[in-house]
Design a protein around this motif. Sequence first.
Motif, PDB file in Angstrom:
ATOM      1  N   MET A   1       0.732  -1.108   0.014  1.00 54.89           N
ATOM      2  CA  MET A   1      -0.035  -0.077   0.122  1.00 54.89           C
ATOM      3  C   MET A   1       0.638   1.235  -0.179  1.00 54.89           C
ATOM      4  O   MET A   1       0.459   1.951  -0.701  1.00 54.89           O
ATOM      5  N   SER A   2       1.959   1.316   0.378  1.00 60.06           N
ATOM      6  CA  SER A   2       2.810   2.289   0.540  1.00 60.06           C
ATOM      7  C   SER A   2       3.363   2.264  -0.821  1.00 60.06           C
ATOM      8  O   SER A   2       3.329   1.087  -1.601  1.00 60.06           O
ATOM      9  N   THR A   3       4.107   3.245  -1.628  1.00 64.23           N
ATOM     10  CA  THR A   3       4.623   3.009  -2.834  1.00 64.23           C
ATOM     11  C   THR A   3       5.312   2.192  -3.041  1.00 64.23           C
ATOM     12  O   THR A   3       6.311   1.550  -2.467  1.00 64.23           O
ATOM     13  N   GLY A   4       4.880   0.967  -4.066  1.00 66.88           N
ATOM     14  CA  GLY A   4       5.479  -0.143  -4.430  1.00 66.88           C
ATOM     15  C   GLY A   4       5.354  -1.336  -3.598  1.00 66.88           C
ATOM     16  O   GLY A   4       5.696  -2.518  -3.823  1.00 66.88           O
ATOM     17  N   THR A   5       4.273  -1.290  -2.506  1.00 73.75           N
ATOM     18  CA  THR A   5       3.828  -2.324  -1.756  1.00 73.75           C
ATOM     19  C   THR A   5       2.644  -2.862  -2.158  1.00 73.75           C
ATOM     20  O   THR A   5       1.630  -1.896  -2.296  1.00 73.75           O
ATOM     21  N   LYS A   6       2.392  -4.113  -2.390  1.00 73.09           N
ATOM     22  CA  LYS A   6       1.058  -4.433  -2.885  1.00 73.09           C
ATOM     23  C   LYS A   6       0.588  -5.613  -1.927  1.00 73.09           C
ATOM     24  O   LYS A   6       1.340  -6.527  -1.874  1.00 73.09           O
ATOM     25  N   LEU A   7      -0.544  -5.318  -1.569  1.00 73.73           N
ATOM     26  CA  LEU A   7      -0.982  -6.662  -0.667  1.00 73.73           C
ATOM     27  C   LEU A   7      -1.891  -7.718  -1.647  1.00 73.73           C
ATOM     28  O   LEU A   7      -2.575  -7.322  -2.537  1.00 73.73           O
ATOM     29  N   ARG A   8      -1.732  -8.916  -1.249  1.00 73.30           N
ATOM     30  CA  ARG A   8      -2.117  -9.712  -2.130  1.00 73.30           C
ATOM     31  C   ARG A   8      -3.692  -9.670  -1.912  1.00 73.30           C
ATOM     32  O   ARG A   8      -4.326  -9.232  -0.782  1.00 73.30           O
ATOM     33  N   ASN A   9      -4.802  -9.978  -3.137  1.00 72.82           N
ATOM     34  CA  ASN A   9      -6.139  -9.810  -3.082  1.00 72.82           C
ATOM     35  C   ASN A   9      -6.409  -8.326  -3.096  1.00 72.82           C
ATOM     36  O   ASN A   9      -7.717  -8.163  -3.269  1.00 72.82           O
ATOM     37  N   ILE A  10      -5.823  -7.476  -2.663  1.00 71.08           N
ATOM     38  CA  ILE A  10      -6.456  -5.909  -2.797  1.00 71.08           C
ATOM     39  C   ILE A  10      -6.160  -5.185  -3.972  1.00 71.08           C
ATOM     40  O   ILE A  10      -4.755  -4.957  -4.224  1.00 71.08           O
ATOM     41  N   GLY A  11      -7.175  -4.824  -4.465  1.00 67.28           N
ATOM     42  CA  GLY A  11      -7.133  -3.822  -5.650  1.00 67.28           C
ATOM     43  C   GLY A  11      -6.811  -2.374  -5.303  1.00 67.28           C
ATOM     44  O   GLY A  11      -6.704  -1.977  -4.120  1.00 67.28           O
ATOM     45  N   PRO A  12      -6.756  -1.501  -6.273  1.00 67.27           N
ATOM     46  CA  PRO A  12      -6.499  -0.030  -5.910  1.00 67.27           C
ATOM     47  C   PRO A  12      -7.569   0.534  -5.091  1.00 67.27           C
ATOM     48  O   PRO A  12      -7.095   1.459  -4.241  1.00 67.27           O
ATOM     49  N   LYS A  13      -8.638   0.425  -5.309  1.00 65.31           N
ATOM     50  CA  LYS A  13      -9.700   1.193  -4.420  1.00 65.31           C
ATOM     51  C   LYS A  13      -9.589   0.552  -3.175  1.00 65.31           C
ATOM     52  O   LYS A  13      -9.655   1.347  -2.413  1.00 65.31           O
ATOM     53  N   SER A  14      -9.557  -0.768  -2.971  1.00 67.57           N
ATOM     54  CA  SER A  14      -9.356  -1.085  -1.785  1.00 67.57           C
ATOM     55  C   SER A  14      -8.037  -0.844  -0.992  1.00 67.57           C
ATOM     56  O   SER A  14      -8.062  -0.409   0.418  1.00 67.57           O
ATOM     57  N   ALA A  15      -7.318  -0.767  -1.694  1.00 66.70           N
ATOM     58  CA  ALA A  15      -5.881  -0.235  -1.198  1.00 66.70           C
ATOM     59  C   ALA A  15      -6.097   1.304  -0.537  1.00 66.70           C
ATOM     60  O   ALA A  15      -5.563   1.606   0.357  1.00 66.70           O
ATOM     61  N   ALA A  16      -6.595   1.889  -1.252  1.00 67.45           N
ATOM     62  CA  ALA A  16      -6.950   3.495  -1.012  1.00 67.45           C
ATOM     63  C   ALA A  16      -7.837   3.477   0.116  1.00 67.45           C
ATOM     64  O   ALA A  16      -7.400   4.351   1.211  1.00 67.45           O
ATOM     65  N   TRP A  17      -8.613   2.773   0.514  1.00 70.01           N
ATOM     66  CA  TRP A  17      -9.724   2.739   1.449  1.00 70.01           C
ATOM     67  C   TRP A  17      -8.718   2.314   2.710  1.00 70.01           C
ATOM     68  O   TRP A  17      -9.010   2.957   3.698  1.00 70.01           O
ATOM     69  N   LEU A  18      -7.908   1.356   2.585  1.00 66.01           N
ATOM     70  CA  LEU A  18      -7.115   0.946   3.671  1.00 66.01           C
ATOM     71  C   LEU A  18      -6.049   2.157   4.207  1.00 66.01           C
ATOM     72  O   LEU A  18      -5.902   2.502   5.369  1.00 66.01           O
ATOM     73  N   ARG A  19      -5.620   2.787   3.162  1.00 68.79           N
ATOM     74  CA  ARG A  19      -4.394   3.894   3.368  1.00 68.79           C
ATOM     75  C   ARG A  19      -5.353   4.990   4.319  1.00 68.79           C
ATOM     76  O   ARG A  19      -4.702   5.429   5.158  1.00 68.79           O
ATOM     77  N   GLN A  20      -6.493   5.263   3.721  1.00 66.50           N
ATOM     78  CA  GLN A  20      -7.288   6.381   4.499  1.00 66.50           C
ATOM     79  C   GLN A  20      -7.594   5.831   5.968  1.00 66.50           C
ATOM     80  O   GLN A  20      -7.887   6.751   6.734  1.00 66.50           O
ATOM     81  N   THR A  21      -7.403   4.713   6.217  1.00 66.72           N
ATOM     82  CA  THR A  21      -7.808   4.205   7.735  1.00 66.72           C
ATOM     83  C   THR A  21      -6.618   3.825   8.228  1.00 66.72           C
ATOM     84  O   THR A  21      -6.924   3.326   9.491  1.00 66.72           O
ATOM     85  N   GLY A  22      -5.378   4.249   7.812  1.00 63.27           N
ATOM     86  CA  GLY A  22      -4.020   3.969   8.619  1.00 63.27           C
ATOM     87  C   GLY A  22      -3.413   2.527   8.134  1.00 63.27           C
ATOM     88  O   GLY A  22      -2.476   2.314   9.086  1.00 63.27           O
ATOM     89  N   ILE A  23      -3.892   1.831   7.549  1.00 67.48           N
ATOM     90  CA  ILE A  23      -3.360   0.543   7.084  1.00 67.48           C
ATOM     91  C   ILE A  23      -2.390   0.638   5.785  1.00 67.48           C
ATOM     92  O   ILE A  23      -3.031   0.707   4.744  1.00 67.48           O
ATOM     93  N   ARG A  24      -1.185   0.925   6.022  1.00 67.87           N
ATOM     94  CA  ARG A  24      -0.472   1.269   4.768  1.00 67.87           C
ATOM     95  C   ARG A  24       0.566  -0.053   4.329  1.00 67.87           C
ATOM     96  O   ARG A  24       1.116  -0.049   3.378  1.00 67.87           O
ATOM     97  N   SER A  25       0.700  -1.227   5.074  1.00 68.43           N
ATOM     98  CA  SER A  25       1.573  -2.230   4.774  1.00 68.43           C
ATOM     99  C   SER A  25       0.955  -3.700   5.103  1.00 68.43           C
ATOM    100  O   SER A  25      -0.166  -3.755   6.083  1.00 68.43           O
ATOM    101  N   GLN A  26       1.679  -4.402   4.851  1.00 69.36           N
ATOM    102  CA  GLN A  26       1.268  -6.001   5.284  1.00 69.36           C
ATOM    103  C   GLN A  26       1.486  -6.278   6.679  1.00 69.36           C
ATOM    104  O   GLN A  26       0.457  -6.518   7.251  1.00 69.36           O
ATOM    105  N   GLU A  27       2.447  -5.507   7.611  1.00 67.95           N
ATOM    106  CA  GLU A  27       2.366  -5.496   8.847  1.00 67.95           C
ATOM    107  C   GLU A  27       1.286  -4.882   9.459  1.00 67.95           C
ATOM    108  O   GLU A  27       0.891  -5.205  10.382  1.00 67.95           O
ATOM    109  N   ASP A  28       1.122  -3.529   9.094  1.00 66.92           N
ATOM    110  CA  ASP A  28      -0.193  -2.817   9.616  1.00 66.92           C
ATOM    111  C   ASP A  28      -1.515  -3.698   9.436  1.00 66.92           C
ATOM    112  O   ASP A  28      -2.160  -3.794  10.543  1.00 66.92           O
ATOM    113  N   LEU A  29      -1.525  -4.597   8.390  1.00 66.64           N
ATOM    114  CA  LEU A  29      -2.794  -5.349   8.360  1.00 66.64           C
ATOM    115  C   LEU A  29      -2.582  -6.495   9.248  1.00 66.64           C
ATOM    116  O   LEU A  29      -3.594  -6.930   9.794  1.00 66.64           O
TER     117      LEU A  29
END
Length: 130
Positions: A1-29
């Motif tokens: 979710m931060s630049t260059g980090t992509k979570l498995r199963n998570i598309g761009p829209k869901s990634a943006a939602w997660l970023r806006q709620t403070g979840i930016r990495s696999q570790e955060d999740l």
Amino acid sequence: MSTGTKLRNIGPKSAAWLRQTGIRSQEDLESVGALAAFVRVKRAGFKPSLNLLYALEGAIQGCHWQEIPDERRSELVLAAGDEVAKLPLPKNKRMPAAAPVKTVHLDGEDEGDMPGPGYGFDDPSSSRDD
């Protein structure tokens, strides 16, 4: 979710939602958990489907979201329902105040008159199965 980090199963829209709620990495999740992450997205006002919940669980488990066992899916759905029910309703979704009650009288009826027998319902004591 931060630049260059992509979570498995998570598309761009869901990634943006997660970023806006403070979840930016696999570790955060992983530290928050799939259920709490899903509830954060709902609380933020987004409208995720249950597929996001499964996708988050899959991202944590390292598998495709469709590989989440049915039993685990059911657990997640029940827990999500309980948690989402605790969230306050958005202001535009609250029930409006009830309108004043208006009494309508049919012609020939006084306010105190009750309808006579046979008005609307059958009297159960008068029907007999002989």
